[in-house]
Motif scaffolding. Structure first.
Motif, PDB file in Angstrom:
ATOM      1  N   VAL A  61       6.361 -12.456  27.660  1.00 56.93           N
ATOM      2  CA  VAL A  61       6.485 -10.943  26.769  1.00 56.93           C
ATOM      3  C   VAL A  61       5.641 -10.061  27.721  1.00 56.93           C
ATOM      4  CG1 VAL A  61       5.295 -10.015  24.875  1.00 56.93           C
ATOM      5  CG2 VAL A  61       6.357 -12.098  24.467  1.00 56.93           C
ATOM      6  N   LYS A  62       4.672 -10.572  28.273  1.00 57.23           N
ATOM      7  CA  LYS A  62       4.186  -9.507  29.268  1.00 57.23           C
ATOM      8  C   LYS A  62       4.765  -9.501  30.536  1.00 57.23           C
ATOM      9  CE  LYS A  62      -0.606  -9.166  31.640  1.00 57.23           C
ATOM     10  NZ  LYS A  62      -1.863  -9.803  31.868  1.00 57.23           N
ATOM     11  N   HIS A  63       5.333 -10.281  31.003  1.00 58.18           N
ATOM     12  CA  HIS A  63       6.213 -10.291  32.269  1.00 58.18           C
ATOM     13  C   HIS A  63       7.560 -10.735  32.008  1.00 58.18           C
ATOM     14  CE1 HIS A  63       2.521  -9.282  34.416  1.00 58.18           C
ATOM     15  NE2 HIS A  63       1.921 -10.348  34.019  1.00 58.18           N
ATOM     16  N   PRO A  64       8.479 -10.132  31.323  1.00 63.89           N
ATOM     17  CA  PRO A  64       9.631 -10.597  30.861  1.00 63.89           C
ATOM     18  C   PRO A  64      10.776 -10.879  32.251  1.00 63.89           C
ATOM     19  CG  PRO A  64       9.290  -8.351  29.877  1.00 63.89           C
ATOM     20  CD  PRO A  64       8.304  -8.448  30.968  1.00 63.89           C
ATOM     21  N   PRO A  65      11.427 -12.069  31.815  1.00 58.46           N
ATOM     22  CA  PRO A  65      12.415 -12.162  33.032  1.00 58.46           C
ATOM     23  C   PRO A  65      13.588 -11.355  32.994  1.00 58.46           C
ATOM     24  CG  PRO A  65      12.617 -13.796  30.909  1.00 58.46           C
ATOM     25  CD  PRO A  65      11.448 -12.896  30.898  1.00 58.46           C
ATOM     26  N   SER A  66      14.706 -11.479  33.904  1.00 57.43           N
ATOM     27  CA  SER A  66      15.770 -10.555  33.857  1.00 57.43           C
ATOM     28  C   SER A  66      16.397 -10.672  32.658  1.00 57.43           C
ATOM     29  CB  SER A  66      16.511 -10.947  35.108  1.00 57.43           C
ATOM     30  OG  SER A  66      17.087 -12.094  34.907  1.00 57.43           O
ATOM     31  N   VAL A  67      17.073  -9.603  32.361  1.00 58.83           N
ATOM     32  CA  VAL A  67      17.801  -9.599  30.951  1.00 58.83           C
ATOM     33  C   VAL A  67      18.855 -10.619  31.105  1.00 58.83           C
ATOM     34  CG1 VAL A  67      19.241  -7.871  29.320  1.00 58.83           C
ATOM     35  CG2 VAL A  67      17.050  -7.166  30.507  1.00 58.83           C
TER      36      VAL A  67
END
Length: 306
Positions: A61-67
């Motif tokens: 949530v804080k550091h999202p992976p690539s979409v």
């Protein structure tokens, strides 16, 4: 779930968590073990726990992976309980080209989950969807509920173009665009693996009763179309026209799913239904939890008696 089954299911969670946080390749995940546990245990609960350990993990949530990575993971995860996946092309903007129909809204996910849990409501029947948008609900129904015919409909040209692309992207055969599909003799009786699929341009404010009657639907659905008073009134009017023009056949079932964003809008919808003489009842909340929509969304499905 028995204690030993619960312990075995829980043992999968750290494996999924570590691999997802490290962005490991999807083939490295223990998918086969997951499928075995889903056959033996409470699938929705296990899938929800996996979502909490992966895409909803505080670090993600804080550091999202690539979409792209997240979508590929979710597509693979969705395949496990249903035996298939739905692939969508969507707009990244909430409003694009003057329409909200280029993205998938939460009620479409909620209705798709309900359909997957209640396939008999659609099996071997003709389904007309009002306001199909990107097409997720209809694609899920086509792949898991065995309808004989499915009619996607919308009014915006950009939505219809994206919708056709999404249908083909999911391996379904698309018949030529039409105002209403022709019925082939005996079509509803066969047990085809894939339904007849058509796309119809349908403007609720101008469509005529004869055009609606030509669809001859057994089931009518719509999701997240109650976003302003104008659409509420237009929807009720088209439902009233459908009810009037289909009196020579068994009344179709109608299911309207929506996110409760405004009590006033919900009150307007039920009030307009009452004035139109269309009874309704609330559908109980379902147990399926396959999609990661907003946790605090308040969603509902109404069954209408046309």
């Amino acid at each position: 779930m028995a204690p030993e089954e619960s312990a075995e299911a829980e043992s999968l969670l750290p494996s999924f968590e570590r691999r997802f946080l490290a962005a490991r390749t999807l083939r490295s995940f223990p998918w086969q073990s997951l499928e075995e546990k889903l056959r033996d245990s409470s699938g929705p609960e296990l899938l929800l726990n996996i979502l909490q350990k992966t895409v909803k993990h505080p670090l993600c949530v804080k550091h999202p992976p690539s979409v792209r990575y997240a979508r590929c993971f979710l597509s693979e995860l969705i395949r496990k309980p249903s035996g298939d996946s739905v692939t969508l092309s969507e707009s990244t903007a909430i409003i694009s080209h003057g329409t909200t129909g280029l993205v998938t809204w939460d009620a479409a996910l909620y209705l798709a989950e309900w359909a997957i849990e209640n396939p008999a409501a659609f099996a071997h029947r003709t389904v007309l969807e009002l306001g199909s948008g990107a097409g997720l609900t209809g694609l899920a129904i086509c792949k898991t509920c065995c309808p004989s015919t499915y009619v996607f409909s919308d009014c915006h040209s950009c939505v219809l173009e994206q919708l056709r692309g999404n249908i083909l992207l999911n391996g379904l055969s698309l018949e030529p665009d039409t105002t209403a599909p022709e019925r082939h003799p005996g079509h509803n009786a066969h047990d085809a693996e894939s339904p007849r699929v058509t796309v119809a341009q349908l403007d609720w404010d101008v469509v005529t009763a004869p055009e609606l009657a030509a669809f001859r639907p057994d089931v009518i659905i719509a999701a997240d179309v109650l976003y302003c008073p104008e659409t509420v009134i237009s929807l009720v009017r088209v439902l009233q026209r459908l009810s009037a023009c289909l009196k020579d056949q068994q009344a179709p079932d109608a299911y309207i799913a929506f996110t409760v964003r405004s009590p006033e809008t919900c009150w307007l919808f039920t009030s307009e239904l009452g004035q139109a003489g269309i009874p309704w009842e609330a559908v109980p909340h379902h147990n399926q939890k396959l999609f990661p929509y907003e946790e605090h969304s308040d969603m509902a499905i109404l069954k209408l008696m046309l």
